[in-house]
Design a protein around this motif. Structure first.
Motif, short mmCIF file in Angstrom:
data_model
loop_
_atom_site.label_atom_id
_atom_site.label_comp_id
_atom_site.label_asym_id
_atom_site.label_seq_id
_atom_site.Cartn_x
_atom_site.Cartn_y
_atom_site.Cartn_z
N LEU A 18 0.86 -1.18 0.00
CA LEU A 18 0.00 0.00 0.00
C LEU A 18 0.89 1.23 0.00
O LEU A 18 2.02 1.19 0.52
CB LEU A 18 -0.91 0.04 1.23
N ARG A 19 0.36 2.31 -0.53
CA ARG A 19 1.05 3.59 -0.49
C ARG A 19 0.15 4.61 0.18
O ARG A 19 -0.92 4.93 -0.35
CB ARG A 19 1.44 4.07 -1.89
N LEU A 20 0.58 5.10 1.31
CA LEU A 20 -0.15 6.14 2.01
C LEU A 20 0.35 7.51 1.56
O LEU A 20 1.55 7.68 1.30
CB LEU A 20 0.02 6.00 3.52
N SER A 21 -0.58 8.44 1.49
CA SER A 21 -0.24 9.82 1.17
C SER A 21 -0.75 10.72 2.29
O SER A 21 -1.76 10.42 2.93
CB SER A 21 -0.88 10.25 -0.15
N CYS A 22 -0.06 11.80 2.49
CA CYS A 22 -0.48 12.81 3.47
C CYS A 22 -0.32 14.17 2.82
O CYS A 22 0.81 14.61 2.55
CB CYS A 22 0.35 12.71 4.73
N ALA A 23 -1.45 14.80 2.53
CA ALA A 23 -1.45 16.11 1.90
C ALA A 23 -1.53 17.19 2.98
O ALA A 23 -2.35 17.10 3.89
CB ALA A 23 -2.63 16.22 0.95
N ALA A 24 -0.70 18.20 2.83
CA ALA A 24 -0.66 19.28 3.80
C ALA A 24 -1.11 20.59 3.19
O ALA A 24 -0.85 20.86 2.00
CB ALA A 24 0.77 19.44 4.33
N SER A 25 -1.78 21.38 3.98
CA SER A 25 -2.17 22.71 3.54
C SER A 25 -1.11 23.71 4.00
O SER A 25 -0.30 23.41 4.88
CB SER A 25 -3.52 23.10 4.11
N GLY A 26 -1.12 24.88 3.42
CA GLY A 26 -0.22 25.92 3.89
C GLY A 26 1.06 26.00 3.09
O GLY A 26 1.44 25.07 2.38
N ARG A 27 1.73 27.14 3.22
CA ARG A 27 2.92 27.43 2.43
C ARG A 27 4.21 26.99 3.11
O ARG A 27 5.28 27.09 2.54
CB ARG A 27 3.02 28.92 2.16
N THR A 28 4.09 26.53 4.37
CA THR A 28 5.30 26.26 5.14
C THR A 28 5.62 24.78 5.27
O THR A 28 6.45 24.40 6.08
CB THR A 28 5.16 26.87 6.55
N PHE A 29 4.96 23.96 4.46
CA PHE A 29 5.16 22.51 4.55
C PHE A 29 6.64 22.14 4.50
O PHE A 29 7.10 21.28 5.24
CB PHE A 29 4.40 21.81 3.43
N SER A 30 7.38 22.79 3.64
CA SER A 30 8.78 22.43 3.41
C SER A 30 9.67 22.72 4.61
O SER A 30 10.83 22.31 4.63
CB SER A 30 9.33 23.14 2.18
N THR A 31 9.14 23.41 5.61
CA THR A 31 9.93 23.70 6.81
C THR A 31 9.67 22.71 7.94
O THR A 31 10.27 22.83 9.00
CB THR A 31 9.64 25.12 7.32
N TYR A 32 8.77 21.77 7.71
CA TYR A 32 8.39 20.82 8.75
C TYR A 32 9.05 19.46 8.56
O TYR A 32 9.11 18.93 7.45
CB TYR A 32 6.87 20.60 8.75
N MET A 33 9.49 18.90 9.65
CA MET A 33 9.82 17.48 9.69
C MET A 33 8.50 16.71 9.69
O MET A 33 7.54 17.11 10.36
CB MET A 33 10.61 17.17 10.96
N MET A 34 8.42 15.64 8.94
CA MET A 34 7.18 14.87 8.84
C MET A 34 7.39 13.45 9.38
O MET A 34 8.43 12.84 9.17
CB MET A 34 6.71 14.79 7.39
N GLY A 35 6.38 12.96 10.05
CA GLY A 35 6.46 11.62 10.61
C GLY A 35 5.20 10.82 10.34
O GLY A 35 4.13 11.38 10.08
N TRP A 36 5.35 9.51 10.38
CA TRP A 36 4.23 8.58 10.33
C TRP A 36 4.23 7.79 11.64
O TRP A 36 5.28 7.28 12.07
CB TRP A 36 4.34 7.62 9.15
N PHE A 37 3.07 7.70 12.23
CA PHE A 37 2.87 6.91 13.44
C PHE A 37 1.70 5.97 13.20
O PHE A 37 0.91 6.18 12.27
CB PHE A 37 2.58 7.82 14.63
N ARG A 38 1.57 4.95 14.02
CA ARG A 38 0.43 4.06 13.90
C ARG A 38 -0.05 3.63 15.27
O ARG A 38 0.70 3.65 16.24
CB ARG A 38 0.79 2.83 13.05
N GLN A 39 -1.32 3.26 15.32
CA GLN A 39 -1.92 2.85 16.58
C GLN A 39 -2.90 1.71 16.32
O GLN A 39 -3.87 1.89 15.56
CB GLN A 39 -2.63 4.01 17.26
N ALA A 40 -2.63 0.58 16.92
CA ALA A 40 -3.53 -0.57 16.84
C ALA A 40 -4.48 -0.53 18.04
O ALA A 40 -4.15 0.07 19.07
CB ALA A 40 -2.73 -1.86 16.84
N PRO A 41 -5.63 -1.16 17.94
CA PRO A 41 -6.59 -1.15 19.04
C PRO A 41 -5.97 -1.67 20.34
O PRO A 41 -5.30 -2.71 20.35
CB PRO A 41 -7.69 -2.09 18.54
N GLY A 42 -6.15 -0.91 21.40
CA GLY A 42 -5.64 -1.32 22.71
C GLY A 42 -4.16 -1.11 22.90
O GLY A 42 -3.61 -1.51 23.94
N GLN A 43 -3.52 -0.50 21.92
CA GLN A 43 -2.08 -0.27 22.02
C GLN A 43 -1.76 1.22 21.94
O GLN A 43 -2.57 2.02 21.49
CB GLN A 43 -1.34 -1.03 20.91
#
Length: 125
Positions: A18-43
């Motif tokens: 699978l390929r996940l995408s995350c679209a950001a609004s705003g002009r300052t996206f390029s100044t942010y560090m980006m991360g992916w996190f996940r959460q399973a039920p009960g964890q």
């Protein structure tokens, strides 16, 4: 502040991709560090991957190293997570997040102050 919206989740068989995408609004996206996190039920929410604002550095949890690839396109205000060789234990809600903090803290969810709504990934065995 940036608003984030994930897409690309779904149901896939073990071994699939699978390929996940995350679209950001705003002009300052390029100044942010980006991360992916996940959460399973009960964890607790766990770190998956991060990418430096420049795209020059990436980081992965040991559990996904060699299978997942994070990338970003600053011209499109989008960060991606390519997930290959998926396993049932990868099943979780996946969230993208943005932060302006030191790279050494990129795996800490508390350092991120902008979050998307999440997208569900379900891997069947």
């Amino acid at each position: 502040q940036v608003q984030l919206a994930e897409s690309g989740g779904g149901l896939v068989q073990a071994g699939g991709s699978l390929r996940l995408s995350c679209a950001a609004s705003g002009r300052t996206f390029s100044t942010y560090m980006m991360g992916w996190f996940r959460q399973a039920p009960g964890q607790e929410r766990e770190f998956v991957s991060a990418i430096h604002w420049s795209g020059g550095s990436t980081r992965y949890a040991d559990s996904v190293k060699g299978r997942f690839t994070i990338s970003r396109d600053n011209a499109k205000n989008t960060v991606y997570l390519q997930m290959n060789s998926l396993k049932p234990e990868d099943t979780a809600a996946y969230y993208c997040a943005a932060a302006r903090t030191r790279w050494e803290y990129s795996d800490s969810s508390g350092e991120y102050d902008n979050w998307g709504q999440g997208t569900q990934v379900t891997v069947s065995s």
